[in-house]
Design a protein around this motif. Sequence first.
Motif, mmCIF file in Angstrom:
data_model
loop_
_atom_site.group_PDB
_atom_site.id
_atom_site.type_symbol
_atom_site.label_atom_id
_atom_site.label_comp_id
_atom_site.label_asym_id
_atom_site.label_seq_id
_atom_site.Cartn_x
_atom_site.Cartn_y
_atom_site.Cartn_z
ATOM 1 N N GLU A 1 0.832 -1.208 0.000
ATOM 2 C CA GLU A 1 0.000 0.000 0.000
ATOM 3 C C GLU A 1 0.866 1.258 0.000
ATOM 4 O O GLU A 1 2.043 1.225 0.359
ATOM 5 N N LYS A 2 0.258 2.374 -0.368
ATOM 6 C CA LYS A 2 0.930 3.676 -0.284
ATOM 7 C C LYS A 2 0.850 4.145 1.172
ATOM 8 O O LYS A 2 -0.243 4.238 1.734
ATOM 9 N N ARG B 1 3.315 10.067 0.091
ATOM 10 C CA ARG B 1 3.097 8.678 0.486
ATOM 11 C C ARG B 1 4.066 7.826 -0.326
ATOM 12 O O ARG B 1 4.372 8.153 -1.482
ATOM 13 N N HIS C 1 5.534 3.890 -1.630
ATOM 14 C CA HIS C 1 5.177 2.505 -1.951
ATOM 15 C C HIS C 1 6.483 1.775 -2.250
ATOM 16 O O HIS C 1 7.277 2.221 -3.085
ATOM 17 N N HIS D 1 8.340 4.354 -4.768
ATOM 18 C CA HIS D 1 7.487 5.295 -5.493
ATOM 19 C C HIS D 1 7.017 6.365 -4.504
ATOM 20 O O HIS D 1 6.566 6.042 -3.398
ATOM 21 N N TYR D 2 7.124 7.611 -4.928
ATOM 22 C CA TYR D 2 6.719 8.742 -4.085
ATOM 23 C C TYR D 2 5.477 9.374 -4.696
ATOM 24 O O TYR D 2 5.512 9.850 -5.837
ATOM 25 N N HIS D 3 4.396 9.383 -3.940
ATOM 26 C CA HIS D 3 3.127 9.924 -4.414
ATOM 27 C C HIS D 3 2.891 11.282 -3.751
ATOM 28 O O HIS D 3 2.652 11.360 -2.542
ATOM 29 N N VAL E 1 3.867 11.416 -9.387
ATOM 30 C CA VAL E 1 4.529 10.229 -8.849
ATOM 31 C C VAL E 1 5.953 10.178 -9.396
ATOM 32 O O VAL E 1 6.167 10.285 -10.607
#
Length: 253
Positions: free
Chosen positions: A123-124, A133, A135, A146-148, A154
């Motif tokens: 999950e994020k 957030r 992942h 991964h940076y949201h 992203v």
Amino acid sequence: MISSESILKTWNKFNDFPMETLTKVWFYNGGSAKKQRDVSLMREHREQFGMSGNCFDLALWLLDEFKRDGVEAYPVGHNLGSEEAHAAVIALNEKGERFLCDLGDQWLSPILIDTKSTDYTNEKLSGFFPAARVHVQDHSSGTEIHYHRPNGKVSKQVFQTERIDMDTFLKAAEHSQHLIKNHPLLECRIPYKSEIAHWEFYNWESFLSTTEGLMKDPKLETVEEWAERIQGKTGYNKVVLIEILKHYKSTQL
């Protein structure tokens, strides 16, 4: 995905340590042939002037603290020996699970990278990286993050998580400390409302990254004004900051 108390206890010693290239330039021009500082000297500079260092400084210092606290840890990095080099640390909990500890990118907390662990989730997650957030997933080179961002953007980063032997790491650190760029950089974590946000000073501009979005600071004209602003965020010695920033200004004339 949260690390053990033993890892967090050491990590939290660095909550107010910025990542910056200001100390790098200051020490580079100080006359020492060896540019990578020993941890003992970093501690002295921290006590005297409030300074921390770049990603290699922070990784070496964190490794030293983990060793003192009895936590198994080792250095990792990518693009070593180049201008894009980045250094971080992997720490192991009591079960031998690996946690990425990245002070260089100013993470808020170490994060689990073993995807086969029963504690892993794809999950994020909030609370690990300022204003984003994250992942975690496997990658052929190690781990991909991964940076949201709040605006929907992203980005991703691949971390090579293989253990680097200390001699190789120290050579890469020394090489990095000899690479002097013309633009000053400082990043730090600071409280903002109910979160820990990310403040950045780069190339004579500064801004705050929050879950509400990006907030740019008013522009400043003088070195003295910048030194005062940076001191307010970091506690660094203002006289030393002025000296460093004047050097940067002189290289851009």
